[in-house]
Design an enzyme around this catalytic site. Sequence first.
Site, PDB file in Angstrom:
ATOM      1  N   TYR A 172      67.891  44.840  54.678  1.00 45.38           N
ATOM      2  CA  TYR A 172      66.820  44.047  54.079  1.00 45.38           C
ATOM      3  C   TYR A 172      66.328  42.977  55.056  1.00 45.38           C
ATOM      4  CZ  TYR A 172      64.443  40.519  51.332  1.00 45.38           C
ATOM      5  OH  TYR A 172      63.518  39.590  50.884  1.00 45.38           O
ATOM      6  N   ARG A 219      70.924  29.169  52.382  1.00 47.06           N
ATOM      7  CA  ARG A 219      70.510  27.818  51.978  1.00 47.06           C
ATOM      8  C   ARG A 219      69.759  27.827  50.649  1.00 47.06           C
ATOM      9  NH1 ARG A 219      65.644  25.877  55.334  1.00 47.06           N
ATOM     10  NH2 ARG A 219      64.769  27.463  53.939  1.00 47.06           N
ATOM     11  N   ARG A 229      65.291  35.498  41.786  1.00 45.93           N
ATOM     12  CA  ARG A 229      65.490  36.369  42.946  1.00 45.93           C
ATOM     13  C   ARG A 229      66.955  36.357  43.357  1.00 45.93           C
ATOM     14  NH1 ARG A 229      60.737  33.272  44.739  1.00 45.93           N
ATOM     15  NH2 ARG A 229      62.195  31.953  45.884  1.00 45.93           N
ATOM     16  N   PHE A 289      59.236  28.402  71.572  1.00 44.19           N
ATOM     17  CA  PHE A 289      58.884  29.120  70.351  1.00 44.19           C
ATOM     18  C   PHE A 289      60.116  29.787  69.729  1.00 44.19           C
ATOM     19  CE2 PHE A 289      57.666  33.076  68.250  1.00 44.19           C
ATOM     20  CZ  PHE A 289      56.631  32.684  67.415  1.00 44.19           C
TER      21      PHE A 289
END
Length: 418
Positions: A172, A219, A229, A289
């Site tokens: 997932y 978290r 969910r 980044f």
Amino acid sequence: MELLRKWLGHPEDIYNLLRFKMGGYRAVMPRMDTDSLGCGLRTCYRYLNQTSRSFAAVIQALDGELRHAVCIFYLVLRALDTVEDDMSIPLDVKVPMLHEFHSHLYQPDWKYTESKEKDRQVLEDFPTISMEFRNLSKVYQDVISDICHKMGVGMAEFLEKKVDSQHEWDKYCHYVAGLVGIGLSRLFSASELEDSIVGQDTDLANSMGLFLQKTNIIRDYLEDQMEGREFWPREVWSRYAKKLSDLAKPENIDVAVQCLNELITNALHHVPDVLTYLSRLKNQSVFNFCAIPQVMAIATLAACYNNQQVFRGVVKIRKGQAVTLMMDATNIQAVKAIMYQYVEEIYQKIPSTDPSSNKTQQVIASIRAMSLPSGPMASRHHYSPIYLSCAMLLAALSWQYLSTLSKATEEFVQAGEN
């Protein structure tokens, strides 16, 4: 006064918040000139800033044409994610949409105007996004289209099933984040700002995404529960409770924390891959980044480890801490020092009675072996007693001023926290 007490306990936060506000953030997030852009690209960057505080600033700091490619990549995936999140779309409509979404990139007039999601503008004005997609070099188009296709198929697969095994958890996370890491890495190489190996080594790129996604899932336990969910793998939590929601019950707090620690230990296994990946990067804007989200993630895991608050509310790193991480994580030695610091923090909190304690110690040992500084940790700040005293005085004098930080600065800080 609570804000003042927090700052007095961490005087380096005061220093770095001031440094950040007075222009330090430009070192890692230089301002982009949008005046030279065409109307379509300006619109895309406006959508980018509207839909993401977390990535907008660092995307706009990328060098050259890579910046536009990553901006469009983000908006395409945001549009795809908006379809996946929209509960008003029936499954018999949504599943084909997810499977076919990548094909709409080549259909100039395609748009979707029936979404109820907050980011629906990226679907309603998809023709502008797809037009700018088609303006990209073919090498970028091929990457974005391929990742969009694979992600849509993966999202459709998990629409009607929950994450069961740890293998499915990895699967997932691969679909929703690992593929993003792989796609970004291929874009980095396509731009020639990075070597070809960065885009070819999909295992390392996948780990970059999995580490971030697992951190968010860990978290956000309580928030996800409140929204109905479930992303924690049943294989793990079922050893501690009959239902995942049971972990939030006060009487189950001890086993809940043990489950939390096991999942954090699982996530930490990606850190060696993260360090190897970052060590290969050459371009400064690409490094910033990639590195900033990773150090935010390790700091977040350190804050969550063995922390009952995960099941009671929101666990966040301090704003000053986030600023420090953003400004420090600009080279591989600094990142290694940061990783070392936070895994040591976790190590100090490992309960001797925790069922995962041995595994946690083992993975920390492997991270230590890669991140142990070979020389002085010059990139990390060390504060003398005199400096600390001055900083505390500064805190007392300026805390009221800092509590009204500008909205722009707050958004930069929030980007790091999220």
